[in-house]
Design a protein around this motif. Sequence first.
Motif, PDB file in Angstrom:
ATOM      1  N   LYS A   1     -11.245  13.361  -0.545  1.00  0.00           N
ATOM      2  CA  LYS A   1     -12.384  13.679   0.515  1.00  0.00           C
ATOM      3  C   LYS A   1     -13.413  12.545   0.052  1.00  0.00           C
ATOM      4  N   PHE A   2     -13.451  12.459  -1.284  1.00  0.00           N
ATOM      5  CA  PHE A   2     -14.732  11.745  -1.932  1.00  0.00           C
ATOM      6  C   PHE A   2     -14.313  10.147  -1.442  1.00  0.00           C
ATOM      7  N   ALA A   3     -13.000   9.796  -1.613  1.00  0.00           N
ATOM      8  CA  ALA A   3     -12.572   8.409  -1.622  1.00  0.00           C
ATOM      9  C   ALA A   3     -12.424   7.878  -0.134  1.00  0.00           C
TER      10      ALA A   3
ATOM     11  N   ASP B   1       0.793  -1.230   0.055  1.00  0.00           N
ATOM     12  CA  ASP B   1      -0.056   0.175  -0.063  1.00  0.00           C
ATOM     13  C   ASP B   1       0.771   1.490   0.008  1.00  0.00           C
ATOM     14  N   LYS B   2       1.927   1.205  -0.879  1.00  0.00           N
ATOM     15  CA  LYS B   2       2.754   2.467  -0.832  1.00  0.00           C
ATOM     16  C   LYS B   2       2.510   3.404  -1.920  1.00  0.00           C
ATOM     17  N   ALA B   3       1.717   2.790  -3.058  1.00  0.00           N
ATOM     18  CA  ALA B   3       1.378   3.850  -4.012  1.00  0.00           C
ATOM     19  C   ALA B   3       0.472   5.139  -3.558  1.00  0.00           C
ATOM     20  N   ARG B   4       0.736   6.083  -4.105  1.00  0.00           N
ATOM     21  CA  ARG B   4       0.130   7.688  -3.816  1.00  0.00           C
ATOM     22  C   ARG B   4      -0.705   8.159  -5.012  1.00  0.00           C
ATOM     23  N   PHE B   5      -1.798   8.121  -5.069  1.00  0.00           N
ATOM     24  CA  PHE B   5      -2.319   8.533  -6.267  1.00  0.00           C
ATOM     25  C   PHE B   5      -3.315  10.048  -5.931  1.00  0.00           C
ATOM     26  N   ASP B   6      -3.354  10.240  -4.615  1.00  0.00           N
ATOM     27  CA  ASP B   6      -4.201  11.173  -4.164  1.00  0.00           C
ATOM     28  C   ASP B   6      -3.561  11.724  -3.122  1.00  0.00           C
ATOM     29  N   VAL B   7      -3.895  13.332  -2.990  1.00  0.00           N
ATOM     30  CA  VAL B   7      -3.415  14.256  -1.815  1.00  0.00           C
ATOM     31  C   VAL B   7      -4.335  14.373  -0.842  1.00  0.00           C
ATOM     32  N   GLU B   8      -3.875  14.422   0.254  1.00  0.00           N
ATOM     33  CA  GLU B   8      -5.076  14.685   1.537  1.00  0.00           C
ATOM     34  C   GLU B   8      -5.343  15.952   1.305  1.00  0.00           C
ATOM     35  N   GLY B   9      -6.735  16.299   1.523  1.00  0.00           N
ATOM     36  CA  GLY B   9      -7.353  17.741   1.264  1.00  0.00           C
ATOM     37  C   GLY B   9      -7.861  17.988  -0.059  1.00  0.00           C
TER      38      GLY B   9
END
Length: 167
Positions: free
Chosen positions: A58-60, A45-53
């Motif tokens: 928020k939707f996810a 679970d290391k891949a990052r596709f989205d940024v907090e904020g």
Amino acid sequence: MKKRLAVAFTGPSNSGKTTLILKVARKLINEYDKKVAIVKHDPSDKARFDVEGKDSYKFANTGAEVIVTSPTRTTYFSKKSENLDEMIRLFDNFDILLVEGLKSLALPRISIFRNSLDSDYFPYMDALAIDDSINISEYSLPNEVDILDLNNPDEVISWILENAKEV
């Protein structure tokens, strides 16, 4: 309905899985005129596709299934682990599905190694893609495992076209 094929690639980190999949995918698309879909497993679970904020984050985070679309891409966010049938349904229009990882899927599997083999992978593999860094005579391989040249994507593609699972 046209025939769709699926095959999986497995191997330890830094064995060359992604490089081989990229070479195979490019050749299938550009030289064989195939539509290719790729699934990559991210076990840690290391891949990052989205940024907090951001809105998509928020939707996810609501737990909903979320699709974010733009003029150049569509990204699907899901909080559940998908099975093969669900991933195939999402992609829908493809000729060949290449899966990196996901040992639990019942697909013909090419294991990729450099420098040494790990026998833990033997029960899962139908073919072995290696380079000159491995002396195959030093290992007891399972019967019926095809040996492929890691640096020959055409040989790998031939194996895929003969052995991939129809999905």
